[in-house]
Scaffold this motif. Structure first.
Motif, PDB file in Angstrom:
ATOM      1  N   GLY A 167       0.700  -1.338   0.158  1.00  0.00           N
ATOM      2  CA  GLY A 167       0.008  -0.102  -0.073  1.00  0.00           C
ATOM      3  C   GLY A 167       0.699   1.095   0.080  1.00  0.00           C
ATOM      4  N   LEU A 168       2.060   1.082  -0.112  1.00  0.00           N
ATOM      5  CA  LEU A 168       2.908   2.497  -0.132  1.00  0.00           C
ATOM      6  C   LEU A 168       3.152   3.136  -1.572  1.00  0.00           C
ATOM      7  N   PHE A 223       0.352  15.384   3.057  1.00  0.00           N
ATOM      8  CA  PHE A 223       1.332  14.387   2.219  1.00  0.00           C
ATOM      9  C   PHE A 223       2.556  14.323   2.553  1.00  0.00           C
ATOM     10  N   PRO A 224       3.061  14.380   3.935  1.00  0.00           N
ATOM     11  CA  PRO A 224       4.303  14.319   4.468  1.00  0.00           C
ATOM     12  C   PRO A 224       5.384  13.145   3.726  1.00  0.00           C
ATOM     13  N   GLY A 225       6.589  13.731   3.130  1.00  0.00           N
ATOM     14  CA  GLY A 225       7.316  12.609   2.660  1.00  0.00           C
ATOM     15  C   GLY A 225       6.918  12.010   1.452  1.00  0.00           C
ATOM     16  N   ILE A 226       5.723  12.411   0.653  1.00  0.00           N
ATOM     17  CA  ILE A 226       5.323  11.802  -0.578  1.00  0.00           C
ATOM     18  C   ILE A 226       6.291  12.138  -1.742  1.00  0.00           C
ATOM     19  N   ARG A 227       6.623  11.166  -2.559  1.00  0.00           N
ATOM     20  CA  ARG A 227       7.396  11.185  -3.648  1.00  0.00           C
ATOM     21  C   ARG A 227       6.673  10.814  -4.819  1.00  0.00           C
ATOM     22  N   VAL A 276       4.800   7.437  -4.219  1.00  0.00           N
ATOM     23  CA  VAL A 276       5.469   6.750  -3.208  1.00  0.00           C
ATOM     24  C   VAL A 276       5.230   7.100  -1.975  1.00  0.00           C
ATOM     25  N   LEU A 277       4.655   6.813  -1.032  1.00  0.00           N
ATOM     26  CA  LEU A 277       4.351   7.093   0.380  1.00  0.00           C
ATOM     27  C   LEU A 277       5.437   6.581   1.254  1.00  0.00           C
ATOM     28  N   GLY A 295       4.706   6.024   4.531  1.00  0.00           N
ATOM     29  CA  GLY A 295       4.090   5.137   5.360  1.00  0.00           C
ATOM     30  C   GLY A 295       2.775   4.711   5.174  1.00  0.00           C
ATOM     31  N   PRO A 296       2.034   3.981   5.639  1.00  0.00           N
ATOM     32  CA  PRO A 296       0.554   3.562   5.184  1.00  0.00           C
ATOM     33  C   PRO A 296      -0.260   4.856   5.540  1.00  0.00           C
ATOM     34  N   SER A 297      -1.299   5.094   4.693  1.00  0.00           N
ATOM     35  CA  SER A 297      -2.261   6.014   4.829  1.00  0.00           C
ATOM     36  C   SER A 297      -3.492   5.665   4.774  1.00  0.00           C
ATOM     37  N   PRO A 298      -4.475   5.652   5.773  1.00  0.00           N
ATOM     38  CA  PRO A 298      -5.863   5.003   5.672  1.00  0.00           C
ATOM     39  C   PRO A 298      -6.680   6.246   4.809  1.00  0.00           C
ATOM     40  N   THR A 299      -6.335   7.408   4.896  1.00  0.00           N
ATOM     41  CA  THR A 299      -6.915   8.315   4.093  1.00  0.00           C
ATOM     42  C   THR A 299      -6.254   8.840   2.735  1.00  0.00           C
ATOM     43  N   PHE A 300      -5.338   8.239   2.264  1.00  0.00           N
ATOM     44  CA  PHE A 300      -4.735   8.405   1.085  1.00  0.00           C
ATOM     45  C   PHE A 300      -5.467   8.769  -0.436  1.00  0.00           C
ATOM     46  N   LEU A 301      -6.599   7.998  -0.499  1.00  0.00           N
ATOM     47  CA  LEU A 301      -7.198   8.138  -1.590  1.00  0.00           C
ATOM     48  C   LEU A 301      -8.227   9.335  -1.429  1.00  0.00           C
ATOM     49  N   ARG A 302      -8.899   9.566  -0.405  1.00  0.00           N
ATOM     50  CA  ARG A 302      -9.692  10.705  -0.119  1.00  0.00           C
ATOM     51  C   ARG A 302      -8.892  11.876  -0.233  1.00  0.00           C
TER      52      ARG A 302
END
Length: 676
Positions: free
Chosen positions: A213-214, A252-256, A268-269, A271-278
């Protein structure tokens, strides 16, 4: 319903872009026999054909048994972006519903994508991880599918509102009106269904993720243009995240981010994020327009309200035609918008949307009753006036549940100073405001029952928790409550040694300072007289300072020149969207924003809980984190909540595709005039 939230009632009813949180993490299923999916899909169910090569036929809810003799509850959904999907949930033993919290996944059978020819629409199974988030049901706002009628083109939808925009730069907007207006112009890779509240494709057609999921790859639409005709590509997405979101958005901290080609982009995240798609509903901005301003270091002053409207470029269904401060804002239809209805007609149906600026709420109502506006968000006292007039004046009043937002009293606990070395808050006032017992005494002085009865005509309820009941099981109903009790309030202040030693009706602190402060609010805070009366009844002197909404926002977010405030904040179905409010480093951490490290132990614990929840994929654990955070907030009271009203809007009967759900009332892309 209060001043700040009142605008959002109308705005949210009309918006398509909703950037709120709740975990929905799609993954491609390897096989149709994935344990979370049916082992087989039948050709027939009780309601008819499950999936054909045309549009997919099934009742809104139905049941079948797969090859492993497992029972499934299925829902057919034609979503607002032209997809036809069948969702499967484990069925209960009685065969009349889904099993609550039975599975971490729900299985989607994608029957048709937008633009598919009938003979190309081979059903394809997709698994969406949703962490026990089950279908919404049990109320009159239950929604499994929005069946939009084919509309008629033309006409301008008209609103009246008391507030105009403060900026045309959505990335910098921190006020509800600006965000509301600009959400007609800009879109994200995903959006939220106004029916189910679940994630749907928008500028991205579909996406896939790695097993952990990253890593996420989004496949973008190739038929989208910016308002000036320039093609939208993956390079706009990379520019937005690398140069705008990185500097202005904490989600979006640390996102590439990297473009794989013109229409594929990889994230590329860290870490895991339950709200990423929202959160991927955040707006995408045009690289070809804004890159020069970013390079020159002038982005923060770009797209102010004095900008030529033609220069504010998005991909959304409307553009700004004209803006006359204090008079009106007019949006006009984007003729090249990508979305089509089921018959291939271009959306939106409307020619435009016009916002008329008026001086007060009474003028809003007068405009509606005079037939000059098409929708009107009701104040509580207006319900009894308007309800008997529905037939005679040809409108319908819709109720769509409690709001997601909050309205509250807060005290400035910011120990900082301005550029001239002057403290934001006088030292003696800072000592009062940072004393928990003082804030608790004020909470006990607030007569919410009186506010409900006298101001809101019984059409609201007390709010005690930082998360609205509209957010479902994220809401904690068992937090500490402060029922109106001036005896307890006085006892708390007496216990601090803050008494009225000179018998002038005003308490003094231990240094002999009168406990007096200024309450800033908007010009139409209807509940403020009752709230002020409560505070004065326990020996506090309150100087009332009404001002315009833009003036108030400037004090809260720029000059920090305020002592106490009545204000509201919006919200959503997932608390993750409130990270910038509740984390001590947040710019919306109103009482003491942008902390380098948390100033108190209780803020540090809330930081920890919100941080944990932001990376936790298990819904039950996320609920536990948010419940504890609500308990801490209710104990330490950085804000003191007032009441929560029922969202109520009057709509002209000649508007088609009005669909009240708990997420809104209309989608402005589909609404149309039936009498044209």
């Amino acid at each position: 319903m209060h001043h700040y939230l009142r605008f959002n009632v109308v705005a949210l009813a009309a918006l398509m872009l909703v950037v709120t949180a709740a975990a929905l993490v799609p993954q491609r299923a390897e096989t149709a026999g994935d344990p979370a999916c049916p082992s087989s899909w039948p050709s027939e169910a009780q309601g008819g054909t499950v999936a054909d090569y045309g549009h997919g036929v099934i009742e809104y809810s139905d049941f079948f048994t797969d090859s492993n003799e497992e029972s499934w509850f299925v829902i057919r959904s034609s979503d607002s972006n032209g997809y036809t999907i069948v969702r499967a949930y484990p069925a209960n033993v009685d065969g009349d519903g889904y099993v609550e919290s039975a599975s971490h996944e729900t299985c989607h059978l994608l029957v048709r994508r937008p633009g598919d020819a009938e003979d190309d629409a081979e059903p394809q199974q997709i698994t969406f991880r949703i962490d026990n988030e089950e279908p919404t049901g049990g109320t009159s706002l239950h929604c499994t599918q929005l069946d939009y009628s084919i509309g008629r083109p033309g006409g301008t939808l008209t609103y009246a509102t008391t507030e105009g925009p403060q900026t045309f730069n959505l990335a910098l907007a921190n006020d509800g009106p600006s965000v509301g207006f600009l959400s007609y112009l800009f879109e994200g890779l995903t959006t939220i269904s106004s029916c189910t509240g679940q994630v749907e494709p928008a500028l991205a057609q579909w996406w896939q993720s790695s097993g952990d999921g990253l890593t996420w790859t989004f496949h973008l639409r190739s038929d989208v243009q910016w308002h000036d005709g320039t093609p939208f590509t993956a390079h706009d997405v990379v520019f937005t995240f690398d140069h705008i979101i990185k500097n202005y958005d904490p989600l979006f901290p640390g996102i590439r981010v990297a473009a794989l080609d013109d229409y594929r982009v990889r994230f590329v995240l860290s870490g895991p994020s339950p709200t990423f798609l929202r959160n991927m509903g955040t707006a995408i901005y045009p690289r070809h327009i804004l890159q020069p301003y970013v390079s020159a270091g002038t982005f923060a002053s770009t797209w102010g309200v004095n900008t030529n409207p033609s220069e504010v470029i998005g991909t959304g269904p409307f553009t700004i035609q004209s803006y006359v401060p204090g008079v009106s804002l007019t949006l006009t239809r984007n003729p090249n918008y990508w979305l089509k209805d089921d018959e291939g007609n271009s959306l939106p149906y409307l020619d435009g949307i016009r916002f008329i600026f008026v001086s007060n709420f009474a003028a809003e109502l007068a405009r509606f009753r005079a037939g000059q506006t098409d929708m009107h968000g009701l104040l509580p006292e207006e319900y009894d006036v308007l309800k008997p007039l529905e037939e005679a004046e040809d409108f319908t009043i819709y109720e769509f549940g409690p709001g997601f937002g909050t309205y509250f009293l807060a005290f400035n606990m910011n120990p900082g100073q301005n550029a001239g070395g002057e403290k934001y808050v006088a030292p003696e006032r800072l000592r009062w405001f940072t004393t928990r017992e003082f804030r608790q005494a004020v909470a006990y002085s607030m007569d919410k029952a009186r506010i409900i009865n006298e101001i809101e005509h019984g059409r609201s309820e007390p709010q005690w928790s930082s998360i609205s009941p509209a957010a479902g099981d994220f809401h904690n109903p068992n937090v500490r409550r402060y029922e109106y009790d001036t005896d307890r309030a006085n006892a708390l202040l007496d216990g601090l040694g803050w008494t009225d030693t000179d018998n002038d009706g005003i308490r003094e602190d231990g240094s002999g300072n009168d406990i007096a402060f200024t309450l800033a609010t908007t010009q139409e805070c209807l509940a403020c007289p009752i709230i002020i009366e409560g505070m004065e009844s326990i020996g506090l002197r309150v100087n009332y300072l009404p001002m315009t909404f833009p003036q108030l926002v400037t004090r809260l977010s720029a000059s920090y020149d305020w002592e106490a405030v009545m204000i509201g904040l919006g919200g959503g179905p997932d608390p993750g969207g409130g990270f910038d409010v509740w984390h001590s480093s947040g710019s919306l951490h109103l009482w003491h924003p942008n902390q380098v490290r948390p100033a108190t132990q209780w803020e540090a614990r809330i930081d920890d809980l919100y941080t944990r929840a932001s990376t936790e994929l298990n819904r039950a654990r996320r609920i536990d984190y948010y419940h504890e955070a609500q308990e801490i907030i209710a104990e330490y009271l950085p804000v003191i909540y007032t009441t929560l009203g029922i969202r109520t809007t009057a709509v002209r009967n000649n508007l088609g595709n009005v669909r009240p759900t708990r997420f809104g009332l209309i989608d402005s892309r589909y609404v149309y005039f039936t009498d044209r």
